[in-house]
Design a protein around this motif. Structure first.
Motif, PDB file in Angstrom:
ATOM      1  N   ALA A 147     -62.447 -23.709  22.393  1.00 39.25           N
ATOM      2  CA  ALA A 147     -62.215 -24.789  21.426  1.00 39.25           C
ATOM      3  C   ALA A 147     -60.727 -24.875  21.138  1.00 39.25           C
ATOM      4  CB  ALA A 147     -62.982 -24.476  20.141  1.00 39.25           C
ATOM      5  N   THR A 148     -60.113 -26.015  21.426  1.00 39.48           N
ATOM      6  CA  THR A 148     -58.644 -26.100  21.342  1.00 39.48           C
ATOM      7  C   THR A 148     -58.138 -26.922  20.161  1.00 39.48           C
ATOM      8  OG1 THR A 148     -58.805 -27.928  22.902  1.00 39.48           O
ATOM      9  CG2 THR A 148     -58.260 -25.774  23.820  1.00 39.48           C
ATOM     10  N   GLU A 149     -59.033 -27.596  19.456  1.00 39.57           N
ATOM     11  CA  GLU A 149     -58.548 -28.448  18.354  1.00 39.57           C
ATOM     12  C   GLU A 149     -57.903 -27.580  17.270  1.00 39.57           C
ATOM     13  OE1 GLU A 149     -60.114 -32.048  15.423  1.00 39.57           O
ATOM     14  OE2 GLU A 149     -61.565 -30.802  16.442  1.00 39.57           O
ATOM     15  N   SER A 150     -56.803 -28.072  16.692  1.00 38.36           N
ATOM     16  CA  SER A 150     -56.124 -27.296  15.654  1.00 38.36           C
ATOM     17  C   SER A 150     -56.779 -27.523  14.297  1.00 38.36           C
ATOM     18  CB  SER A 150     -54.635 -27.666  15.622  1.00 38.36           C
ATOM     19  OG  SER A 150     -54.512 -29.047  15.369  1.00 38.36           O
ATOM     20  N   GLY A 151     -56.561 -26.565  13.389  1.00 36.73           N
ATOM     21  CA  GLY A 151     -57.085 -26.690  12.034  1.00 36.73           C
ATOM     22  C   GLY A 151     -58.016 -25.542  11.688  1.00 36.73           C
ATOM     23  N   VAL A 152     -57.675 -24.820  10.586  1.00 35.72           N
ATOM     24  CA  VAL A 152     -58.538 -23.693  10.196  1.00 35.72           C
ATOM     25  C   VAL A 152     -59.682 -24.217   9.327  1.00 35.72           C
ATOM     26  CG1 VAL A 152     -56.919 -21.793  10.529  1.00 35.72           C
ATOM     27  CG2 VAL A 152     -56.829 -23.084   8.418  1.00 35.72           C
ATOM     28  N   ILE A 153     -60.513 -24.966   9.950  1.00 33.62           N
ATOM     29  CA  ILE A 153     -61.661 -25.594   9.297  1.00 33.62           C
ATOM     30  C   ILE A 153     -62.896 -25.084  10.041  1.00 33.62           C
ATOM     31  CG2 ILE A 153     -62.732 -27.834   8.735  1.00 33.62           C
ATOM     32  CD1 ILE A 153     -59.663 -28.815   9.580  1.00 33.62           C
ATOM     33  N   ALA A 154     -63.811 -24.444   9.294  1.00 33.97           N
ATOM     34  CA  ALA A 154     -64.962 -23.823   9.961  1.00 33.97           C
ATOM     35  C   ALA A 154     -66.001 -24.866  10.344  1.00 33.97           C
ATOM     36  CB  ALA A 154     -65.566 -22.745   9.070  1.00 33.97           C
ATOM     37  N   SER A 155     -65.650 -25.662  11.317  1.00 35.51           N
ATOM     38  CA  SER A 155     -66.581 -26.655  11.861  1.00 35.51           C
ATOM     39  C   SER A 155     -66.272 -26.790  13.344  1.00 35.51           C
ATOM     40  CB  SER A 155     -66.411 -28.000  11.145  1.00 35.51           C
ATOM     41  OG  SER A 155     -65.115 -28.489  11.359  1.00 35.51           O
ATOM     42  N   PRO A 156     -67.221 -27.321  14.136  1.00 43.26           N
ATOM     43  CA  PRO A 156     -66.986 -27.347  15.585  1.00 43.26           C
ATOM     44  C   PRO A 156     -65.757 -28.177  15.942  1.00 43.26           C
ATOM     45  CG  PRO A 156     -69.245 -27.990  15.063  1.00 43.26           C
ATOM     46  CD  PRO A 156     -68.532 -27.872  13.770  1.00 43.26           C
ATOM     47  N   SER A 157     -65.066 -27.730  16.967  1.00 43.38           N
ATOM     48  CA  SER A 157     -63.895 -28.434  17.482  1.00 43.38           C
ATOM     49  C   SER A 157     -64.335 -29.742  18.150  1.00 43.38           C
ATOM     50  CB  SER A 157     -63.242 -27.520  18.518  1.00 43.38           C
ATOM     51  OG  SER A 157     -62.165 -28.126  19.151  1.00 43.38           O
ATOM     52  N   ASN A 158     -63.434 -30.687  18.213  1.00 42.85           N
ATOM     53  CA  ASN A 158     -63.694 -31.923  18.972  1.00 42.85           C
ATOM     54  C   ASN A 158     -62.946 -31.922  20.293  1.00 42.85           C
ATOM     55  OD1 ASN A 158     -65.387 -33.473  17.141  1.00 42.85           O
ATOM     56  ND2 ASN A 158     -63.623 -33.348  15.774  1.00 42.85           N
ATOM     57  N   GLU A 159     -62.165 -30.860  20.515  1.00 41.66           N
ATOM     58  CA  GLU A 159     -61.379 -30.791  21.753  1.00 41.66           C
ATOM     59  C   GLU A 159     -61.600 -29.428  22.395  1.00 41.66           C
ATOM     60  OE1 GLU A 159     -57.367 -31.678  20.610  1.00 41.66           O
ATOM     61  OE2 GLU A 159     -57.956 -33.659  19.868  1.00 41.66           O
ATOM     62  N   PHE A 160     -61.716 -29.444  23.721  1.00 37.12           N
ATOM     63  CA  PHE A 160     -62.029 -28.212  24.445  1.00 37.12           C
ATOM     64  C   PHE A 160     -61.237 -28.141  25.741  1.00 37.12           C
ATOM     65  CE2 PHE A 160     -65.571 -29.272  21.783  1.00 37.12           C
ATOM     66  CZ  PHE A 160     -65.927 -28.055  21.224  1.00 37.12           C
ATOM     67  N   LEU A 161     -61.086 -26.911  26.233  1.00 35.15           N
ATOM     68  CA  LEU A 161     -60.484 -26.717  27.555  1.00 35.15           C
ATOM     69  C   LEU A 161     -61.497 -25.973  28.421  1.00 35.15           C
ATOM     70  CD1 LEU A 161     -57.815 -26.843  29.311  1.00 35.15           C
ATOM     71  CD2 LEU A 161     -57.515 -24.462  28.642  1.00 35.15           C
ATOM     72  N   PHE A 162     -61.767 -26.529  29.609  1.00 38.91           N
ATOM     73  CA  PHE A 162     -62.596 -25.849  30.613  1.00 38.91           C
ATOM     74  C   PHE A 162     -61.637 -25.337  31.673  1.00 38.91           C
ATOM     75  CE2 PHE A 162     -64.790 -26.331  34.790  1.00 38.91           C
ATOM     76  CZ  PHE A 162     -65.723 -25.312  34.620  1.00 38.91           C
ATOM     77  N   CYS A 163     -61.853 -24.126  32.100  1.00 35.19           N
ATOM     78  CA  CYS A 163     -60.909 -23.516  33.035  1.00 35.19           C
ATOM     79  C   CYS A 163     -61.669 -22.575  33.977  1.00 35.19           C
ATOM     80  CB  CYS A 163     -59.885 -22.734  32.197  1.00 35.19           C
ATOM     81  SG  CYS A 163     -58.534 -22.017  33.104  1.00 35.19           S
ATOM     82  N   ILE A 164     -61.227 -22.472  35.228  1.00 30.94           N
ATOM     83  CA  ILE A 164     -61.828 -21.481  36.145  1.00 30.94           C
ATOM     84  C   ILE A 164     -60.715 -20.628  36.741  1.00 30.94           C
ATOM     85  CG2 ILE A 164     -63.273 -21.049  38.163  1.00 30.94           C
ATOM     86  CD1 ILE A 164     -64.589 -23.723  37.840  1.00 30.94           C
ATOM     87  N   LEU A 165     -60.894 -19.313  36.650  1.00 31.92           N
ATOM     88  CA  LEU A 165     -59.968 -18.346  37.239  1.00 31.92           C
ATOM     89  C   LEU A 165     -60.692 -17.631  38.386  1.00 31.92           C
ATOM     90  CD1 LEU A 165     -58.813 -16.584  33.926  1.00 31.92           C
ATOM     91  CD2 LEU A 165     -57.896 -18.677  34.958  1.00 31.92           C
TER      92      LEU A 165
END
Ligand SMILES: Cc1ncc(COP(=O)(O)O)c(C=O)c1O
Length: 356
Positions: A147-165
């Motif tokens: 979850a990448t969205e900023s803000g210390v708010i305990a609710s689900p993020s609206n922005e995400f990063l998917f990554c494969i290593l």
């Protein structure tokens, strides 16, 4: 597969590969990564362009939700190279489905098959020289979402990063391990996130596992909420052999639905083993250890495939399992059959292997 998504994939290659400096003989699991990684961002309600780019740090706002609320999931899978240079994945559909189940449980967006499996195939094609041939060699695949969205708010993020290593892996004979049956700590709760491959499940295991290691054990066998049933061994599913019957617990919301577990069950049944999927009581295993009918215990998971257990502690007592010739061990027979199938050194009647 949606070809538009794959056709717009952005590829930026490294100027110089680090493959020549990589020591393929002395590989430490999960320690080093290939030249490139796959990334894809989720914003404004949809997944964006797939990108393969040089492996590098990710920059995030310090208030990004992943750092504060642990909205993070991952997968673990492997890819193998056949003698003729064909590259194969093992049951990627299973990891794809499980990833999306984990995503839903953590209030994260599901990802489409093209971005997950199609994107992974493109990444492996770019990194094909990092997949080495031969039994025991593989490339470990680590897809994850944060979850990448900023803000210390305990609710689900609206922005995400998917990554494969990708990380070169070699299977060693790690030796048998000693385990301690959990009688106080739990890794998962009824109705919790134990069945998801969520980052928080692993941090929850670290402290009790450290205590077990300080007491001379390698891993903890996790039990259910009342500590009466045996559920997982460390980060593996667990099998018990009593006389000539193999027992493993049914999956539940406390147990990860392991790809290795389900493959060993099918493989074992095809080899004529008697396998029972039923809750395994601590007292049944104690009784079997005392009367000598408990022959083997082993963990099953992608990293080690099968990990034999030589003995276990329960409260203040230690129970040593009997010595057994390798050829009589169900654990080793199953490990051998599965790794040969994965490395294309044996037939695959189940169609589990998928060519890249
Ligand atoms: C908690 C847990 N159980 C079981 C497994 C085995 O799952 P798989 O066989 O899909 O790797 C894993 C992952 O390796 C795990 O993290």
């Amino acid at each position: 597969m949606d070809l538009d998504i794959l056709n717009t994939l952005k590829l930026t290659k490294v100027a110089t590969s680090k493959i020549d400096t990589f020591d393929f003989e002395n590989v430490k699991f999960g320690d080093k990564f290939t030249d490139h990684m796959l990334v894809c961002e989720y914003k404004n309600g949809s997944w964006g362009t797939l990108e393969i780019k040089p492996y590098a740090p990710i920059t995030l706002d310090p208030s990004a939700r992943v750092f504060h609320y642990g909205q993070a999931i991952f997968e673990g899978m492997k890819t193998y190279k056949e003698e003729n240079d064909d590259i194969w994945m093992f049951r990627p559909d299973q990891n794809f489905e499980r990833f999306n189940k984990s995503a839903i449980r953590l209030a994260m967006p599901a990802i489409d098959e093209t971005r997950f499996i199609g994107g992974l195939k493109e990444l492996i094609k770019v990194e094909k020289d990092w997949v080495r041939k031969g039994l025991g060699n593989s490339l470990y695949i680590r897809p994850f979402m944060i979850a990448t969205e900023s803000g210390v708010i305990a609710s689900p993020s609206n922005e995400f990063l998917f990554c494969i290593l990708l990380s070169p892996a070699k299977s060693y004979y790690a030796g048998k391990i000693k385990v301690q049956i959990a009688d106080y700590y739990s890794r998962a709760a009824n109705g919790g996130i134990g069945a998801a491959k969520a980052a928080g499940n692993y941090s929850a295991q670290f402290y009790p596992t450290k205590l077990a290691q300080e007491a001379g054990f390698n891993q903890v066998i996790w039990t259910d909420s009342n500590h009466t049933h045996l559920e997982e061994a460390g980060t593996m599913n667990v099998f018990f052999r009593i006389n000539d019957t193999l027992f493993t617990a049914p999956t539940s919301d406390r147990i990860l639905d392991g790809v290795t577990r389900k493959s060993l069950i099918e493989l074992g049944e095809s080899l004529g083993y008697d396998i029972k999927i039923e809750p395994v009581k601590v007292e049944t295993i104690l009784e079997a250890a005392k009367n000598g009918s408990l022959k083997e215990i082993f963990g099953a998971g992608t990293a080690a495939v099968v990990n034999q257990i030589e003995g276990f502690a329960y409260k203040d007592n230690y129970y040593q399992l009997p010595e057994m010739a390798d050829e009589d061990s169900y654990a080793l027979q199953l490990k051998n059959a599965l790794t040969k199938l994965q490395n294309k050194l044996a037939d695959d009647p189940f169609n589990w292997t998928v060519k890249i």
